[in-house]
Design a protein around this motif. Structure first.
Motif, PDB file in Angstrom:
ATOM      1  N   LEU A  31      -0.084 -11.005   1.436  1.00 47.30           N
ATOM      2  CA  LEU A  31       0.580 -12.270   1.750  1.00 47.30           C
ATOM      3  C   LEU A  31      -0.430 -13.401   1.606  1.00 47.30           C
ATOM      4  CD1 LEU A  31       2.331 -11.175   5.088  1.00 47.30           C
ATOM      5  CD2 LEU A  31       3.153 -10.858   2.749  1.00 47.30           C
ATOM      6  N   GLN A  32       0.016 -14.535   1.047  1.00 45.38           N
ATOM      7  CA  GLN A  32      -0.859 -15.695   0.893  1.00 45.38           C
ATOM      8  C   GLN A  32      -0.569 -16.697   2.005  1.00 45.38           C
ATOM      9  OE1 GLN A  32      -0.297 -18.355  -2.448  1.00 45.38           O
ATOM     10  NE2 GLN A  32      -2.513 -18.619  -2.645  1.00 45.38           N
ATOM     11  N   THR A  33      -1.615 -17.032   2.756  1.00 42.93           N
ATOM     12  CA  THR A  33      -1.437 -17.957   3.880  1.00 42.93           C
ATOM     13  C   THR A  33      -1.016 -19.333   3.379  1.00 42.93           C
ATOM     14  OG1 THR A  33      -3.769 -18.622   3.862  1.00 42.93           O
ATOM     15  CG2 THR A  33      -3.167 -16.786   5.315  1.00 42.93           C
ATOM     16  N   SER A  34      -0.245 -20.038   4.206  1.00 44.97           N
ATOM     17  CA  SER A  34       0.174 -21.395   3.849  1.00 44.97           C
ATOM     18  C   SER A  34      -0.733 -22.433   4.517  1.00 44.97           C
ATOM     19  CB  SER A  34       1.641 -21.625   4.242  1.00 44.97           C
ATOM     20  OG  SER A  34       1.862 -21.253   5.573  1.00 44.97           O
ATOM     21  N   TYR A  35      -1.855 -21.988   5.069  1.00 43.48           N
ATOM     22  CA  TYR A  35      -2.805 -22.883   5.737  1.00 43.48           C
ATOM     23  C   TYR A  35      -4.209 -22.590   5.222  1.00 43.48           C
ATOM     24  CZ  TYR A  35      -3.495 -18.573   8.348  1.00 43.48           C
ATOM     25  OH  TYR A  35      -3.733 -17.252   8.661  1.00 43.48           O
ATOM     26  N   THR A  41      -3.995 -11.658   2.325  1.00 41.60           N
ATOM     27  CA  THR A  41      -4.307 -10.663   3.347  1.00 41.60           C
ATOM     28  C   THR A  41      -3.081  -9.783   3.606  1.00 41.60           C
ATOM     29  OG1 THR A  41      -4.961 -10.430   5.674  1.00 41.60           O
ATOM     30  CG2 THR A  41      -3.710 -12.374   5.115  1.00 41.60           C
ATOM     31  N   PRO A  42      -3.278  -8.570   4.099  1.00 36.56           N
ATOM     32  CA  PRO A  42      -2.132  -7.812   4.605  1.00 36.56           C
ATOM     33  C   PRO A  42      -1.570  -8.512   5.844  1.00 36.56           C
ATOM     34  CG  PRO A  42      -4.040  -6.375   4.249  1.00 36.56           C
ATOM     35  CD  PRO A  42      -4.516  -7.792   4.146  1.00 36.56           C
ATOM     36  N   ALA A 115       3.490 -17.134  -0.152  1.00 34.80           N
ATOM     37  CA  ALA A 115       3.756 -16.239  -1.287  1.00 34.80           C
ATOM     38  C   ALA A 115       3.377 -14.817  -0.897  1.00 34.80           C
ATOM     39  CB  ALA A 115       2.945 -16.676  -2.510  1.00 34.80           C
ATOM     40  N   PHE A 116       3.917 -13.867  -1.661  1.00 29.13           N
ATOM     41  CA  PHE A 116       3.492 -12.470  -1.510  1.00 29.13           C
ATOM     42  C   PHE A 116       3.407 -11.844  -2.889  1.00 29.13           C
ATOM     43  CE2 PHE A 116       8.069 -11.912  -1.715  1.00 29.13           C
ATOM     44  CZ  PHE A 116       8.225 -10.723  -2.416  1.00 29.13           C
ATOM     45  N   GLN A 117       2.631 -10.783  -2.975  1.00 28.20           N
ATOM     46  CA  GLN A 117       2.487 -10.038  -4.225  1.00 28.20           C
ATOM     47  C   GLN A 117       2.389  -8.557  -3.900  1.00 28.20           C
ATOM     48  OE1 GLN A 117       1.837 -10.938  -7.568  1.00 28.20           O
ATOM     49  NE2 GLN A 117       1.642 -13.149  -7.409  1.00 28.20           N
ATOM     50  N   ASP A 132     -15.312  -6.954   2.819  1.00 30.19           N
ATOM     51  CA  ASP A 132     -14.907  -5.872   3.725  1.00 30.19           C
ATOM     52  C   ASP A 132     -13.446  -5.467   3.503  1.00 30.19           C
ATOM     53  OD1 ASP A 132     -13.925  -8.208   4.868  1.00 30.19           O
ATOM     54  OD2 ASP A 132     -14.658  -7.766   6.884  1.00 30.19           O
ATOM     55  N   MET A 133     -12.590  -6.423   3.123  1.00 36.62           N
ATOM     56  CA  MET A 133     -11.194  -6.094   2.826  1.00 36.62           C
ATOM     57  C   MET A 133     -11.078  -5.374   1.492  1.00 36.62           C
ATOM     58  SD  MET A 133      -8.333  -6.387   4.433  1.00 36.62           S
ATOM     59  CE  MET A 133      -7.387  -5.021   3.822  1.00 36.62           C
TER      60      MET A 133
END
Length: 148
Positions: A31-35, A41-42, A115-117, A132-133
């Motif tokens: 998921l892509q943060t909107s901030y 990130t998951p 957004a998500f991918q 680390d991710m």
């Protein structure tokens, strides 16, 4: 006091030609943060008072991606704890691994994400900027490959 967050690394398996390795069809949800810097990130979030870590992971997944616990299968034997500083304070994030029961289930984003991918391992590692991710995603993939 360290900030504590929990989440799920969610994957799905696509139907592939019989000659393919099943691990070739694994895609990870990011998921892509909107901030902020709009990082990928998951789904994850802070633990609420009175909530245990796994409850937090499922609640945050429902809030951020619209996925119910009943739409996921928690994978036994995988749990990862990451530690890193955020704004000068220590943060702990705990991830579990979950598989989508139906790979066509719709993702419904909250206002926290724009957004998500669904991404194969190498693309997912490019999207998440943090080492680390990236390491965690590679470990998850190895874990899934070893279960084949």
């Amino acid at each position: 006091m360290a900030v504590r967050a929990c989440g799920l690394i969610i994957y799905r398996r696509l139907q592939l030609a019989p000659s393919s390795k099943t691990t070739d069809g694994i895609e990870y949800l990011l998921l892509q943060t909107s901030y902020g810097t709009h990082h990928w990130t998951p789904p994850k979030g802070h633990v609420d008072p009175g909530e245990d870590d796994l409850q937090t992971a499922f609640r945050e997944t429902q809030e951020e991606a619209g996925l119910q616990a009943s739409q996921l299968t928690l994978i036994e034997g995988y749990k990862k704890e990451l530690h890193y500083p955020v704004h000068g304070k220590p943060k702990t994030v705990i991830y579990w691994l979950a598989e989508m029961k139906d790979c066509k289930t719709e993702i419904k984003l909250s206002e926290e994400h724009q957004a998500f991918q669904w991404l194969k391992l190498e693309d997912a590692c490019k999207f998440v900027e943090y080492e680390d991710m990236q390491t965690t995603l590679r470990e998850v993939h190895q874990f899934l490959c070893s279960k084949e």
